[in-house]
Write an enzyme that holds these catalytic residues in place. Structure first.
Site, PDB file in Angstrom:
ATOM      1  N   LEU A  78      -7.350   5.996   3.111  1.00 59.62           N
ATOM      2  CA  LEU A  78      -7.536   7.058   2.124  1.00 59.62           C
ATOM      3  C   LEU A  78      -6.299   7.291   1.269  1.00 59.62           C
ATOM      4  CD1 LEU A  78      -9.475   9.633   4.325  1.00 59.62           C
ATOM      5  CD2 LEU A  78     -10.399   8.224   2.479  1.00 59.62           C
ATOM      6  N   ARG A  79      -5.244   6.488   1.478  1.00 58.83           N
ATOM      7  CA  ARG A  79      -4.036   6.694   0.686  1.00 58.83           C
ATOM      8  C   ARG A  79      -4.315   6.491  -0.801  1.00 58.83           C
ATOM      9  NH1 ARG A  79      -0.516   3.776   3.358  1.00 58.83           N
ATOM     10  NH2 ARG A  79       0.522   5.505   4.407  1.00 58.83           N
ATOM     11  N   ALA A  80      -5.161   5.520  -1.131  1.00 60.92           N
ATOM     12  CA  ALA A  80      -5.465   5.256  -2.536  1.00 60.92           C
ATOM     13  C   ALA A  80      -6.119   6.458  -3.198  1.00 60.92           C
ATOM     14  CB  ALA A  80      -6.373   4.029  -2.654  1.00 60.92           C
ATOM     15  N   ASP A 129       0.815  -1.213   0.000  1.00 56.83           N
ATOM     16  CA  ASP A 129       0.000   0.000   0.000  1.00 56.83           C
ATOM     17  C   ASP A 129       0.849   1.263   0.000  1.00 56.83           C
ATOM     18  OD1 ASP A 129      -2.582   1.377   0.268  1.00 56.83           O
ATOM     19  OD2 ASP A 129      -1.847   1.918   2.249  1.00 56.83           O
TER      20      ASP A 129
END
Length: 670
Positions: A275-277, A194
Site C-alpha cells: 500500500l506504499r504506492a 519501492d
C-alpha cells in the site's frame, strides 16, 4: 572553484525532474525522488541547485542536530534545550559519497575515550547534519545494500537509531531524500526502489537548438558565476517564495473521496505490491494541488502523481523496464471519475505551473527508453565470417540456479556470493586496528591489557588501557564477484532450439548475478575472433539485452575467446584488485581453425588456470554421440563441467561450491 550554485531556473528542459524535486520541497513526506538517467544530463546540477531554493531554518544555538527552537526534539542527545532565540541558517545539502561507511552515516562512538576515560563521546554522522535539509546520494545504485537500507529506514521513520557498544543514541533525521543513478551501471533491488517516493527518467534532448542553449548557459556560468546567477536571481526568488506559499497551503488541501478512489483504483489496476504506492500517490497529489495554489485535488493531480510514483513499482524482475501503460491509466481514471474533468484548462501541471509539456528535453513520462540499448550490438565484420546477417535465437525462460562461490576468502565489496572479510557478517577473530578503531573486540582487548596491569601501576578497580591493547573484530560475510561469461556463438551452436536453451541458461545466471549484487561481463566468439560484447558492468538489464541480440554462425575460435577473457580479467584486476572473478565458459568444447586449434585453446586455458581463476564450463554438447571436449577444457581450466540438463536439475552452483582448484584433477558433480 566557485561556491556559487548554478541557478535552478537556468536549467533547460527536464520538466518532470524539476516538478519531482519541487514537490518534495513542498512536502518531504512524499518520500524523496530517484532520478534515473544517462550520464551528463545535469542530474547532480539540478539537485544541488534545489538546495538554494529551500527556506532558511531556525536552529537551537550549539545543537549539533539542528533542533527547531519552536519545537525542539525531546530526545535530542544535546538536549534538553532551554527556551532560547533561534539561529537562522540555510538548509544544508549533504552529499553522500559512494564509499561512505555506516559509522560516517549514523555517527560513531569514540571507543578509545569510552574505555580509557569512561567518556561516552558520540560524534554525529551525516544523517544528523542532513536533518531539515537535503540528503543527496549520487550513484545510489553503487552503494552497499545495507547502507541504502539504513538511509531509507531513517528517511521513512524520520529518526536515526544508533545501538552499539552499549550506547544508545536516537535523534531526529527528517530530510528531503534525492538519489541519482545511471541504470547502465546497475539497478537497485525492487525492495529499495519501492522505498523512494517518486522516480523520474531523464535523457538529454536530441534537439540541436535546445542543446545549444544548454551549452551556451553553461559556458556563461563558468566564465562569470556571479553575473550568471544575478541574471536569474529574480526568478529564483519567485520560485523560493512559491515553495514557501505551497508549504503554507499544504495543510488546507482536501483529498476528495473521488480522488482517493481514483488513486486506489489505479494502484490496484497496475498490481503494485503493498500500500506504499497508494500513500505516496495521495501525498503527491496533495502536494501538486498546493503547488498549483488549489485547495482540492483533481484528476490531473492524480494522473501526474501516478506517472511519478508508479513506474518503478511496476518491475517484477531485473529485466523489466519501469514504465506505465498510459491507455490503461486513462481507462482506470475514467472508470472512477465522478464526472467531467474538473480541471477546466486541461493539461497536466508541470514544474512551472503550466499545462503544456516542455519540448524534446522533457524526461519520458514513465517509459525507460533512455536506458535501453538501441539496436543490436555492433560486431566486427572480420569476426562474423561474412556480410550476411547471422540468425538470432530468442532466449528460453530463465529459472533459478544454485549458488556459485569463488573458493577461499576475499576482501571485495559486500555482496551475496563468496566468503569474504566484510563490515557485516559474523565475527571470526580479532586483530590490531588497521586505521581508526570502529568495531571493538572487547574480550580480546581485555585479554591483551590484563597481563600488564601490575606493571602499569593499577591501584584501583579501573582498567589501565594503552593504545596497543585495543583489538578490532574481523567479520566474515559475503562479497560480490565479477562473473565473466565466455559464450560460444559459432555455427556449432547455431541450432535455434539449442541456442535458445543456452541463452536461457545464461539468462538464469544473469538473474542470479543480479540477486548476488555481482558485476557481469560477456565475451562472445565466432567466425575468426572474439569480442567483449559487454564490458564489466553492474547492469544485468544491458547484459540481458546483449544476450537476446546475440547472433550465431561461423567458425569456433575457442582460443580467441579464452585469451580475450584472460586480457579482460587482467585489466579488471588492475581496476579493482579486491573483486575476485568467476569465469563461466559456455561451449561444446569444439575449436576450429586448423589442426592447432584445440592445442591453442588448451594453452589459453592453462593461462587462466595458472592465475587461479575460478571457472565453470557449461557443456552445451547435445546428441547421442558426445566427444567430451567440454570436459577436457574444464580439466585444462582446473574447473568443473556441467551439462545444461544438470544446470537446470541440480544447478551448476553446487559444483562451484564444492570446487577447489588443484593441479591434477577436476571435481565433478556429485
Amino acid at each position: 572553484m566557485t561556491d556559487v550554485r548554478y541557478p535552478f531556473t537556468a536549467i533547460v528542459g527536464m520538466a518532470d525532474l524539476r516538478l519531482g524535486l519541487l514537490l518534495n520541497a513542498v512536502s518531504p513526506a512524499v518520500g524523496g525522488v530517484l532520478v534515473r538517467g544517462e550520464k551528463g544530463t545535469a542530474k547532480s546540477t539540478m539537485v544541488r541547485a534545489l538546495a538554494g531554493l529551500l527556506p532558511s531554518i531556525d536552529t537551537v544555538p550549539g545543537c549539533r542536530f539542528s533542533c527547531d527552537p519552536a519545537s525542539p526534539d525531546q530526545g535530542c542527545p544535546d538536549g534538553p534545550h532551554a527556551s532560547v532565540a533561534g539561529h537562522e541558517r540555510p538548509a544544508y545539502l549533504v552529499e553522500l559519497p559512494v564509499g561512505v561507511s555506516e559509522d560516517r552515516i549514523v555517527g560513531s562512538l569514540d571507543l578509545e575515550r569510552a574505555l580509557a576515560e569512561g567518556v561516552k563521546a558520540y560524534e554525529p554522522g551525516l544523517l544528523a547534519k542532513a536533518h531539515r535539509g537535503v540528503l543527496y546520494i549520487d550513484e545510489v545504485n553503487l552503494l552497499q545494500d545495507h547502507v541504502v537500507d539504513l538511509l531509507l529506514d531513517a528517511a521513512a521513520m524520520g529518526r536515526s537509531y544508533v545501538e552499539r557498544e552499549g550506547v544508545s543514541v536516537r535523534h531526529a533525521a527528517r530530510f528531503l531524500l534525492v538519489g541519482t543513478m545511471n541504470p547502465e551501471e546497475g539497478e537497485l533491488r525492487p525492495q529499495l526502489l519501492d522505498r523512494f517516493g517518486l522516480t523520474v527518467e531523464i535523457a538529454a534532448t536530441r534537439e540541436p537548438d535546445e542543446r545549444a542553449e544548454v551549452v551556451r548557459r553553461r559556458l556563461a556560468y563558468d566564465a562569470d558565476p556571479d553575473g550568471f546567477a544575478a541574471r536569474f536571481a529574480a526568478e529564483e526568488r519567485e520560485l523560493a517564495e512559491r515553495i514557501t506559499a505551497a508549504r503554507e497551503l499544504l495543510p488546507s488541501v482536501e483529498l476528495t473521496d473521488v480522488a482517493l478512489r481514483q488513486i486506489t483504483a489505479v494502484c490496484a489496476a497496475f498490481e503494485v505490491d503493498g500500500l506504499r504506492a497508494d500513500i505516496v500517490m495521495a501525498r503527491t497529489a496533495v502536494a501538486l494541488a498546493a503547488w498549483e495554489g488549489r485547495t482540492e485535488v483533481n484528476e490531473q493531480d492524480v494522473r501526474k502523481a501516478a506517472q511519478l510514483a508508479l513506474p518503478h513499482r511496476r518491475r517484477r524482475n531485473p529485466f523489466d523496464a519501469p514504465g506505465l501503460d498510459e491507455e490503461q491509466l486513462d481507462r482506470t481514471l475514467d472508470e472512477h471519475s465522478d464526472g467531467p474533468d474538473d480541471d477546466p484548462e486541461g493539461g497536466g501541471p508541470d514544474g512551472d505551473g503550466g499545462g503544456s509539456p516542455e519540448p524534446q528535453g522533457d524526461a519520458p513520462d514513465g517509459s525507460a527508453t533512455a536506458e535501453e540499448p538501441a539496436g543490436e550490438p555492433e560486431l566486427p565484420s572480420q569476426a562474423q565470417g561474412g556480410g550476411t546477417k547471422a540468425p538470432v535465437a530468442s532466449a528460453g525462460e530463465p529459472y533459478r540456479t544454485r549458488l556459485f562461490k569463488v573458493p577461499g576468502t576475499g576482501k571485495g565489496a559486500q555482496g551475496r556470493r563468496s566468503p569474504a572479510e566484510t563490515d557485516g557478517g559474523h565475527t571470526i577473530r580479532a586483530r590490531r586496528p588497521q586505521g581508526q578503531l570502529s568495531r571493538l573486540h572487547l574480550s580480546a582487548t581485555l585479554q591483551a591489557a590484563a597481563p600488564h596491569q601490575a606493571a602499569r601501576g593499577r591501584d584501583s578497580r579501573a582498567l589501565v588501557l594503552r593504545k596497543d591493547d585495543f583489538r578490532e573484530q574481523v567479520r566474515q560475510g559475503r562479497e560480490s564477484n565479477l562473473v565473466l561469461f565466455v559464450v560460444d556463438a559459432s555455427g556449432s551452436m547455431a541450432a535455434r532450439q539449442r541456442m535458445a536453451a543456452v541463452k536461457g541458461a545464461v539468462l538464469s545466471l544473469l538473474m542470479d548475478a543480479y540477486q548476488r549484487r555481482d558485476k557481469i561481463g560477456m565475451i562472445t566468439f565466432r567466425g575468426s575472433g572474439a569480442e567483449l560484447a559487454l564490458p564489466p558492468t553492474s547492469s544485468v538489464e544491458v547484459g540481458a539485452a546483449r544476450l537476446e541480440q546475440l547472433p550465431t554462425g561461423g567458425r569456433t575460435p575457442l582460443a580467441a575467446g579464452l585469451l580475450r577473457a584472460h586480457e579482460t580479467l587482467r585489466v579488471e584486476r588492475m581496476r579493482d584488485p579486491h573483486r575476485r572473478p568467476l569465469l563461466v565458459v559456455v561451449t561444446d568444447g569444439r575449436a576450429t581453425g586448423g589442426k592447432d586449434a584445440l592445442p591453442q585453446a588448451g594453452r589459453a586455458a592453462g593461462l587462466l588456470a595458472a592465475q587461479g581463476v575460478a571457472s565453470v564450463v557449461l557443456d552445451c554438447e547435445s546428441g547421442h554421440v558426445r566427444l567430451g571436449l567440454a570436459h577436457t577444457l574444464a580439466a585444462q581450466l582446473n574447473a568443473s563441467a556441467v551439462t545444461l540438463d544438470d544446470l537446470r536439475a541440480e544447478g551448476v552452483a553446487a559444483l562451484v561450491h564444492a570446487h577447489r582448484p588443484t593441479s591434477s584433477s577436476m571435481r565433478k558433480a556429485a
